[in-house]
Design an enzyme around this catalytic site. Sequence first.
Site, short mmCIF file in Angstrom:
data_model
loop_
_atom_site.label_atom_id
_atom_site.label_comp_id
_atom_site.label_asym_id
_atom_site.label_seq_id
_atom_site.Cartn_x
_atom_site.Cartn_y
_atom_site.Cartn_z
N GLY A 12 0.85 -1.19 0.00
CA GLY A 12 0.00 0.00 0.00
C GLY A 12 0.89 1.24 0.00
O GLY A 12 0.79 2.08 0.88
N ILE A 40 -2.90 -0.47 -4.83
CA ILE A 40 -4.12 -0.98 -5.47
C ILE A 40 -4.78 0.05 -6.38
O ILE A 40 -5.43 -0.31 -7.36
CB ILE A 40 -5.11 -1.48 -4.40
N ASN A 51 -3.40 -5.96 -5.62
CA ASN A 51 -4.05 -6.03 -4.31
C ASN A 51 -3.17 -6.87 -3.39
O ASN A 51 -3.17 -8.09 -3.48
CB ASN A 51 -5.42 -6.68 -4.47
N ASP A 81 -5.06 1.85 5.30
CA ASP A 81 -6.38 2.45 5.44
C ASP A 81 -7.04 1.93 6.71
O ASP A 81 -7.08 0.72 6.95
CB ASP A 81 -7.25 2.11 4.21
N GLU A 101 2.63 10.10 3.99
CA GLU A 101 1.70 10.42 5.09
C GLU A 101 2.42 11.12 6.24
O GLU A 101 1.89 12.06 6.82
CB GLU A 101 1.01 9.15 5.60
#
Length: 231
Positions: free
Chosen positions: A54, A78, A110, A133, A211
């Site tokens: 991810g 993804i 994925n 997430d 992030e």
Amino acid sequence: MGHFVTSKRDFRARAHSNPLNDAEFLVPEDPCSVDWSPFIPDIGTRSIDFVDLGCGYGGLLCELSTAFPEKYMLGMEIRDRVASYCVTKLEELRRLNNGKYRNIGFIRTNCMKFLPFYFPRSSVEKFFICFPDPHFKKKKHRQRLVSLRFLSEAAYCLQPGGMIYIVTDVEELFHWMNHQFAQHPLFLKKEQHVVMQQDVLLPYLLNHTDEAQRMKRRGQETQYWNVFQRK
Ligand SMILES: C[S@@+](CC[C@H](N)C(=O)[O-])C[C@H]1O[C@@H](n2cnc3c(N)ncnc32)[C@H](O)[C@@H]1O
């Protein structure tokens, strides 16, 4: 680094992609016969050392690429447009920095479902799971990346002694992930003070993800993290 023109604004993407959907991903039939060189040009016959699961916009691997030029790394994402951004950005970095950034690559897939199709048994040194997430609602917890089944697949791909790093700013998700690891028979939590003293990767994971950079710009600080070792 040179002048950089690829902008995230040109690659807007939906906030989420449902990892439980059986979208058509082409996966390798045999992980041992994958030719990674179209993605990671310098890899030759070596296997992938670090995997960013991810990876989002790929900032972490771009930093690690020059810091650890002897390692081969793959980012898995993804969302189609986000993965395309990573590929375009990487092409640009290679063009502007002759001979560099050839030890990393990005693919769209994925990673909740297909890890053993990509990596042979006992081959990967480290998996990174940074700001996965959170899927806050209880009925969406099935969409969280870290689960017992996922950890079994990751353990299969990891070298004995290999590591999984987790980082998040969501305390509840942090406890959830710790709980999954604690239930799994193949992982041991590393002592945080030992990791802080000895692990040269940790500062990158805490400071160089997209992030973490975003949190810094907003003046947010709290990141929860742990490192788990495969027995
Ligand atoms: C909040 S972002 C974090 C990005 C990056 N790791 C960072 O720390 O900056 C989470 C990313 O994981 C991706 N993702 C979520 N589920 C995934 C899955 N099953 N397989 C691959 N990528 C996934 C999302 O599309 C998103 O880009």
